[in-house]
Write a protein that holds these residues in place. Structure first.
Motif, PDB file in Angstrom:
ATOM      1  N   VAL A  57      29.743 -40.511  51.914  1.00  0.00           N
ATOM      2  CA  VAL A  57      28.849 -39.519  51.333  1.00  0.00           C
ATOM      3  C   VAL A  57      29.275 -38.056  51.532  1.00  0.00           C
ATOM      4  O   VAL A  57      28.886 -37.200  50.755  1.00  0.00           O
ATOM      5  CB  VAL A  57      27.369 -39.683  51.795  1.00  0.00           C
ATOM      6  CG1 VAL A  57      26.801 -41.007  51.338  1.00  0.00           C
ATOM      7  CG2 VAL A  57      27.209 -39.518  53.279  1.00  0.00           C
ATOM      8  N   THR A 112      37.507 -39.764  37.933  1.00  0.00           N
ATOM      9  CA  THR A 112      38.564 -39.008  37.257  1.00  0.00           C
ATOM     10  C   THR A 112      38.462 -39.214  35.752  1.00  0.00           C
ATOM     11  O   THR A 112      37.889 -40.209  35.277  1.00  0.00           O
ATOM     12  CB  THR A 112      39.956 -39.474  37.717  1.00  0.00           C
ATOM     13  OG1 THR A 112      40.115 -40.849  37.344  1.00  0.00           O
ATOM     14  CG2 THR A 112      40.121 -39.322  39.219  1.00  0.00           C
ATOM     15  N   GLU A 117      30.060 -50.629  47.341  1.00  0.00           N
ATOM     16  CA  GLU A 117      31.176 -49.699  47.487  1.00  0.00           C
ATOM     17  C   GLU A 117      32.104 -50.057  48.644  1.00  0.00           C
ATOM     18  O   GLU A 117      33.277 -49.707  48.639  1.00  0.00           O
ATOM     19  CB  GLU A 117      30.590 -48.289  47.687  1.00  0.00           C
ATOM     20  CG  GLU A 117      31.522 -47.189  47.258  1.00  0.00           C
ATOM     21  CD  GLU A 117      30.865 -45.816  47.310  1.00  0.00           C
ATOM     22  OE1 GLU A 117      29.787 -45.668  47.909  1.00  0.00           O
ATOM     23  OE2 GLU A 117      31.457 -44.893  46.726  1.00  0.00           O
ATOM     24  N   LYS A 151      28.915 -40.174  41.576  1.00  0.00           N
ATOM     25  CA  LYS A 151      30.081 -40.053  42.444  1.00  0.00           C
ATOM     26  C   LYS A 151      31.188 -39.465  41.556  1.00  0.00           C
ATOM     27  O   LYS A 151      31.256 -39.776  40.372  1.00  0.00           O
ATOM     28  CB  LYS A 151      30.553 -41.431  42.954  1.00  0.00           C
ATOM     29  CG  LYS A 151      29.606 -42.115  43.921  1.00  0.00           C
ATOM     30  CD  LYS A 151      29.690 -41.623  45.359  1.00  0.00           C
ATOM     31  CE  LYS A 151      30.897 -42.114  46.102  1.00  0.00           C
ATOM     32  NZ  LYS A 151      30.754 -42.197  47.549  1.00  0.00           N
ATOM     33  N   PRO A 152      32.057 -38.607  42.137  1.00  0.00           N
ATOM     34  CA  PRO A 152      33.124 -38.045  41.312  1.00  0.00           C
ATOM     35  C   PRO A 152      34.036 -39.149  40.783  1.00  0.00           C
ATOM     36  O   PRO A 152      34.414 -40.063  41.523  1.00  0.00           O
ATOM     37  CB  PRO A 152      33.901 -37.156  42.291  1.00  0.00           C
ATOM     38  CG  PRO A 152      32.998 -36.949  43.458  1.00  0.00           C
ATOM     39  CD  PRO A 152      32.110 -38.155  43.528  1.00  0.00           C
ATOM     40  N   PHE A 205      32.514 -36.550  51.879  1.00  0.00           N
ATOM     41  CA  PHE A 205      33.753 -36.103  51.230  1.00  0.00           C
ATOM     42  C   PHE A 205      34.595 -35.166  52.095  1.00  0.00           C
ATOM     43  O   PHE A 205      35.392 -34.395  51.596  1.00  0.00           O
ATOM     44  CB  PHE A 205      33.464 -35.462  49.860  1.00  0.00           C
ATOM     45  CG  PHE A 205      32.982 -36.462  48.849  1.00  0.00           C
ATOM     46  CD1 PHE A 205      31.671 -36.906  48.867  1.00  0.00           C
ATOM     47  CD2 PHE A 205      33.855 -36.984  47.896  1.00  0.00           C
ATOM     48  CE1 PHE A 205      31.221 -37.847  47.962  1.00  0.00           C
ATOM     49  CE2 PHE A 205      33.409 -37.932  46.981  1.00  0.00           C
ATOM     50  CZ  PHE A 205      32.094 -38.362  47.007  1.00  0.00           C
ATOM     51  N   PRO A 261      31.938 -31.854  45.980  1.00  0.00           N
ATOM     52  CA  PRO A 261      32.074 -33.301  45.756  1.00  0.00           C
ATOM     53  C   PRO A 261      30.951 -34.154  46.359  1.00  0.00           C
ATOM     54  O   PRO A 261      30.668 -35.237  45.846  1.00  0.00           O
ATOM     55  CB  PRO A 261      33.419 -33.644  46.398  1.00  0.00           C
ATOM     56  CG  PRO A 261      33.792 -32.477  47.232  1.00  0.00           C
ATOM     57  CD  PRO A 261      33.110 -31.281  46.647  1.00  0.00           C
ATOM     58  N   CYS A 262      30.270 -33.696  47.407  1.00  0.00           N
ATOM     59  CA  CYS A 262      29.226 -34.551  47.986  1.00  0.00           C
ATOM     60  C   CYS A 262      27.947 -34.493  47.155  1.00  0.00           C
ATOM     61  O   CYS A 262      27.011 -35.252  47.392  1.00  0.00           O
ATOM     62  CB  CYS A 262      28.966 -34.235  49.456  1.00  0.00           C
ATOM     63  SG  CYS A 262      27.573 -33.142  49.800  1.00  0.00           S
ATOM     64  N   CYS A 290      30.517 -28.357  51.495  1.00  0.00           N
ATOM     65  CA  CYS A 290      31.560 -28.396  50.465  1.00  0.00           C
ATOM     66  C   CYS A 290      31.922 -26.997  49.972  1.00  0.00           C
ATOM     67  O   CYS A 290      33.083 -26.627  49.899  1.00  0.00           O
ATOM     68  CB  CYS A 290      31.108 -29.232  49.273  1.00  0.00           C
ATOM     69  SG  CYS A 290      30.788 -30.963  49.620  1.00  0.00           S
TER      70      CYS A 290
END
Lengths: 98, 475
Positions: free
Chosen positions: A60, B455, B41, B452-453, A62, B417-418, B385
């Motif tokens: 969570v 691509t 996950e 969630k990131p 990153f 990103p979080c 972040c």
């Protein structure tokens, strides 16, 4: 910073961290591998360049973003380590083509 | 690990998250004859509470304790079922039509489900103190994951700080494993005891009471515990070197430290549920956003339910029972003729749930984190972040910024990103205090897919329809 319990199985996998050889245990994540190897940070931030290390270990936060086998922005805590992996500290943003 | 190719286009039931709620729900749905997929996950089932239970390198069962090994039974039941369990699967979107976007090993795929059970569990509440971004500072949950999944314990001077059951459980497990702990800095405010007291009778009847008391006493005998810590800082050049604290408003004490493990409770992991438009309310007892669900975990989004701690923090045993209820609702809706003996008895489940939920309010009140550790000041980073400080947020409120979404535009907080997982609650509470209104009125970050990131490359390999291709290709 962390050590393995003596009965926790051997670190048999060979990986590299920024080009230097290191050992990993099958079943570890890349982030655990870095912590076991005594790496003190796994990335620097894109904003101020401050060093960061794994913080949540569950996908969570990153903070453990690293470059793995040439691919940037991988979550080290979510990727199971594999024999022969090339792990690199990520400096700032993910670079183009990486 | 299986790839996206092993997935079917559609399932009767999709369960997201393989902790206690998700494992139980998937096994029941599959047992009733519904085609069921369980997307998770992590690399192995168990969630965070039973993390790596099937393959942990921790050899001595006594280190982690009996409650952990209970997870083996849930994993066995899941493996014995016909549910399609998919590890390493990151769910990044869920639509109101129950189309799920999922990535596995760098490839993305869309999967349709008639019912969805979100079982994404909890995450640790942010603990924004000065220096919490320094290498060497981690959450207690992170340290416990290192123990469970890699058999790793701290080396060097180790300090645990914060409040709540997990902090004491980790200390106990570490001592069992032979780790040395330098201190536990307990940040539980003294006033909490008074607030918790009216609910003590209920907690005495909780199965958590005796276990908790034994564990607490065992740790207190073996580690230096500093109570009523009212101020806490992590300091160091490039990495943690010192933990500074005060008892109440007293004189500052400084400890040399290599590892600082922080914890002040867990909160629902709400990103996926919020992104599909499920209503959430501000929970003043648990100081977090909690989804609005019915007695089966059902939500106002048709066919989407939430089970486990994601529906409100109640612990692993409650998660199991709530997983059963969500599965029962799915089976009744999709397969009304399912044989009763294949299903858990609803009354029994509700009794068991009431039993394990007993005394929750006592724990909520006793371990309610102090304002000081939820509402940081000055240069303390709130958004890790984008490196946004508490001062910046408070000053931006003074400029007229009234909510978290506007705050994104001003400061970029929550846009890293979080995706706000580590700052969302703090930003809402800081704005609320600065404006003198309730967090409910301030609201929360609007969350949108992808949660969630992912691509562009992953998106590009999604199977395309004729119409989609026609829309972008000329001629």
């Amino acid at each position: 910073m962390f050590r393995r319990l003596p009965d926790a199985g051997e670190a048999r996998l060979a990986v590299t961290i920024d080009g230097k050889p290191a050992r990993a245990r099958a079943g570890d994540s890349v982030a655990a591998t870095l912590l076991a190897a005594g790496v003190d940070h796994c990335r620097t931030t894109p904003v101020s360049g401050a060093p960061r290390a794994p913080y949540c270990m569950m996908g969570v936060c990153f903070e453990c973003l690293v470059t793995i086998d040439g691919v940037g922005n991988r979550q080290g805590c979510m990727v199971p380590v594999e024999d022969g992996m090339a792990i690199e500290i990520q400096h700032g943003r993910r670079e183009i083509e990486r | 690990m299986s790839g996206t190719a092993d997935l079917r286009d559609s399932y009767d039931v999709a369960v997201i998250g393989a902790g206690p709620a998700g494992m139980v729900a998937a096994a029941i749905c599959a047992g009733a004859g519904l085609s069921t997929v369980l997307l998770d996950e992590q690399a192995a089932p168990g969630g965070q509470i039973y993390r790596a239970v099937g393959e942990t390198p921790v050899r001595r069962p006594a280190v982690l304790g009996n409650d952990y090994w209970h997870g083996e039974r849930l994993v066995r039941a899941l493996r014995a079922s016909t549910a399609h369990y998919v590890p390493g699967a990151t769910v990044w979107s869920l639509s109101r039509e129950r189309e799920i976007g999922v990535s596995i090993a760098g490839g993305a795929r869309l999967v349709q489900a008639r019912r969805v059970i979100i079982a994404t569990g909890a995450l640790e509440r942010p603990f924004p103190i000065p220096g919490w971004t320094l290498p060497g500072v981690m959450t207690a949950g992170a340290a416990q994951i290192l123990l469970k999944s890699s058999g790793m314990i701290p080396q060097g001077r180790t300090v645990l700080a914060g409040s709540g059951p997990l902090l004491w459980l980790l200390a106990w497990q570490y001592l069992n494993a032979g780790a040395k702990l330098d201190a536990i800095l307990d940040t539980t405010p003294r006033a909490n005891r008074k607030a918790a007291w009216p609910h003590a009778a209920a907690f005495l009847l909780s199965p958590y009471f005796r276990k908790g008391l034994r564990l607490l006493l065992s740790v207190r005998r073996r580690v230096r515990v500093v109570a009523e810590v009212g101020d806490l800082r992590a300091e160091g050049e490039g990495k943690l070197q010192t933990v500074a604290y005060r008892v109440g408003d007293g004189v500052e004490t400084r400890l040399s430290a290599d590892i600082l493990l922080l914890h002040q409770g867990v909160v629902p992991n709400v990103n996926l549920a919020m992104s599909v438009g499920i209503a959430h309310r501000w929970d003043e007892d648990q100081l977090c956003w909690t989804p609005v669900v019915d007695g089966f975990g059902g939500t106002a989004v048709d066919g989407v339910a939430i089970a486990g701690d994601g529906a409100g923090i109640a612990g692993a045993w409650a998660a199991e029972e709530r997983g059963k209820l969500a599965a029962l609702a799915a089976v009744r809706a999709l397969k009304p003729d399912a044989r009763r003996e294949q299903l858990p008895d609803e009354m029994q489940v509700r009794l068991a749930l009431a039993q394990v939920e007993r005394g929750r309010l006592f724990l909520d009140r006793l371990y309610r984190p102090a304002d000081r550790f939820r509402l940081p000041e000055g240069d303390t980073l709130v958004c890790r972040c984008e490196e946004v400080s508490a001062r910046q947020i408070v000053e931006t409120v003074a400029l007229g910024c009234t909510g978290p979404n506007q705050m994104k535009a001003f400061l970029r907080c929550g846009m890293g990103p979080c995706q706000g997982r580590l700052c969302g609650l703090t930003v809402t509470e800081l704005i609320a205090r600065a404006r003198g209104v309730s967090p409910a009125e301030v609201g929360r970050y609007r969350l949108r897919p992808p949660v969630k990131p992912i691509t562009l490359g992953e998106l590009a390999v999604l199977p395309k329809s004729e119409a989609a291709i026609k829309a972008v290709v000329r001629g």
